[in-house]
Design a protein around this motif. Structure first.
Motif, PDB file in Angstrom:
ATOM      1  N   CYS A   1       0.764  -1.031   0.022  1.00 33.46           N
ATOM      2  CA  CYS A   1      -0.167   0.146   0.110  1.00 33.46           C
ATOM      3  C   CYS A   1       0.973   1.398   0.008  1.00 33.46           C
ATOM      4  O   CYS A   1       0.424   2.227  -0.593  1.00 33.46           O
TER       5      CYS A   1
ATOM      6  N   ILE B   1     -11.043   4.138   0.401  1.00 32.29           N
ATOM      7  CA  ILE B   1      -9.769   3.094   0.258  1.00 32.29           C
ATOM      8  C   ILE B   1     -10.215   1.722   0.981  1.00 32.29           C
ATOM      9  O   ILE B   1     -10.025   0.890   0.230  1.00 32.29           O
ATOM     10  N   PHE B   2     -10.727   1.928   1.962  1.00 34.69           N
ATOM     11  CA  PHE B   2     -10.967   0.607   2.822  1.00 34.69           C
ATOM     12  C   PHE B   2     -12.112  -0.096   2.008  1.00 34.69           C
ATOM     13  O   PHE B   2     -12.064  -1.285   1.762  1.00 34.69           O
TER      14      PHE B   2
ATOM     15  N   GLY C   1     -11.867  -2.331  -0.962  1.00 36.72           N
ATOM     16  CA  GLY C   1     -11.459  -3.947  -0.887  1.00 36.72           C
ATOM     17  C   GLY C   1     -12.471  -4.797  -1.165  1.00 36.72           C
ATOM     18  O   GLY C   1     -11.964  -6.039  -1.401  1.00 36.72           O
TER      19      GLY C   1
ATOM     20  N   THR D   1      -9.313  -0.668  -3.768  1.00 32.82           N
ATOM     21  CA  THR D   1      -8.147  -0.057  -2.719  1.00 32.82           C
ATOM     22  C   THR D   1      -7.057   0.471  -3.501  1.00 32.82           C
ATOM     23  O   THR D   1      -6.633   1.466  -3.144  1.00 32.82           O
TER      24      THR D   1
ATOM     25  N   GLY E   1      -5.756   1.188   3.636  1.00 29.86           N
ATOM     26  CA  GLY E   1      -5.438   0.361   2.298  1.00 29.86           C
ATOM     27  C   GLY E   1      -5.118  -1.119   2.653  1.00 29.86           C
ATOM     28  O   GLY E   1      -5.550  -1.907   2.233  1.00 29.86           O
TER      29      GLY E   1
ATOM     30  N   GLY F   1      -8.374  -2.694   3.674  1.00 23.97           N
ATOM     31  CA  GLY F   1      -8.942  -2.981   2.297  1.00 23.97           C
ATOM     32  C   GLY F   1      -8.687  -4.077   1.513  1.00 23.97           C
ATOM     33  O   GLY F   1      -9.232  -4.950   1.237  1.00 23.97           O
TER      34      GLY F   1
END
Length: 323
Positions: free
Chosen positions: A107, A180-181, A184, A191, A237, A240
């Motif tokens: 990430c 961002i999360f 996922g 993400t 991140g 995610g």
């Protein structure tokens, strides 16, 4: 039912309970930890039956000792919100980040590579930066980072007070981290996209100010809160990507079950990202725009970056009990 029959019938269940209690007492992670309350209630019933039927002090003493040990663990994990928070911040969160160090670096690369690429490209060909920011973005950067006095005046007219700046920044930062999360859920692709997008956009902003604005007004503003905000983004991140990997590689579990199990184990990262994001908003709202000497702002920013490096590398090592 005789004492022997009662012990034979429940012996295996008692041994499982004792093994679970022993692992939790030693602070070892246990995938069956959530079963402790149920097993504790069952053991309380067994103890009551043994006492009611007068099965003797040997058996009741053993069951009573197991009940006390289980009670102490349950009480310890549910007591003192502030103590639990302190243990999480000092031990649980840094351990969770170190436990997923591969995702941390993945990430980080997805954010920092486009960030530096866009920032450095501005010195050679600013058209990339202009395309990334657009006319409105460049105008906003000119208003915000045209100079220190202009920046403070702009913030005061825009938000009115430090508290309102804090409210805006926490809303903005939480929205970024949530995207961002939640990305996922698209098998991790979302993400990675949002990390890449933020790296491009923030790098373009930094590059534009370096070339066409007042670099000092920009870097002194972001120095203090940058470590909290950007590391919070990276940790979001990581959370995610954990969801994405659960979808891509569920193992022997159905995907829905694998996703649910992963979500529980991802909570330390989610809570940690929220903590970093909140602290970033506090620093951004109450410190970053203050009219203090530039060298002091740079020193504070460097201190926070070094503090975070030491925190994630060393915090929680050698501690016996983790939350």
């Amino acid at each position: 039912m005789t004492v022997g029959d009662f012990e034979s019938k429940n012996a295996e269940r008692w041994r499982e309970y004792e093994r679970l209690v022993e692992s939790l007492e030693k602070g070892k992670p246990n995938e069956h930890a959530d079963q402790l309350p149920r097993r504790f209630r069952e053991l309380c019933v067994d103890l009551s039956l043994a006492e009611c039927r007068m099965y003797g002090s040997r058996l009741t003493g053993r069951l009573n000792a197991l009940v006390i040990r289980g009670y102490e663990i349950i009480y310890r994990t549910r007591r003192g919100g502030w103590r639990a928070f302190a243990e999480f911040a000092a031990v649980g969160f840094p351990r969770a980040v170190r436990g997923d160090w591969k995702l941390f670096w993945l990430c980080s690369i997805m954010f920092w590579l486009p960030f530096f690429a866009m920032m450095l490209s501005a010195h050679h060909d600013i058209s990339w930066v202009q395309a990334a920011l657009g006319p409105e973005g460049m105008a906003s950067m000119d208003d915000m980072y045209g100079g220190r006095e202009q920046q403070i005046a702009h913030l005061r007219s825009e938000y009115g007070s430090n508290f309102m700046m804090f409210c805006f920044y926490i809303y903005n930062n939480v929205a970024i981290d949530f995207r961002i999360f939640a990305g996922g859920m698209a098998a991790g692709v979302g993400t990675l996209f949002f990390l890449l997008f933020n790296g491009v956009h923030i790098g373009a902003a930094a590059g534009y100010v370096n070339v066409a604005g007042n670099p000092e007004s920009f870097w002194t503003f972001v120095a203090g809160h940058s470590s909290f905000e950007l590391l919070g983004m990276v940790v979001a991140g990581m959370a995610g990507m954990r969801l994405g990997l659960a979808i891509l590689k569920p193992g022997r579990l159905p995907r829905v079950r694998a996703l649910a199990e992963t979500t529980k184990h991802t909570l330390p990262l989610i809570y940690g990202a929220a903590l970093l994001t909140t602290l970033a908003a506090v620093v951004e709202g109450f410190w970053s725009a203050q009219p203090v000497p530039s060298m002091l702002k740079y020193a504070v920013g460097i201190f926070f970056w070094l503090l975070h490096a030491a925190y994630f590398l060393f915090a929680g090592r050698g501690v016996k009990h983790a939350p």
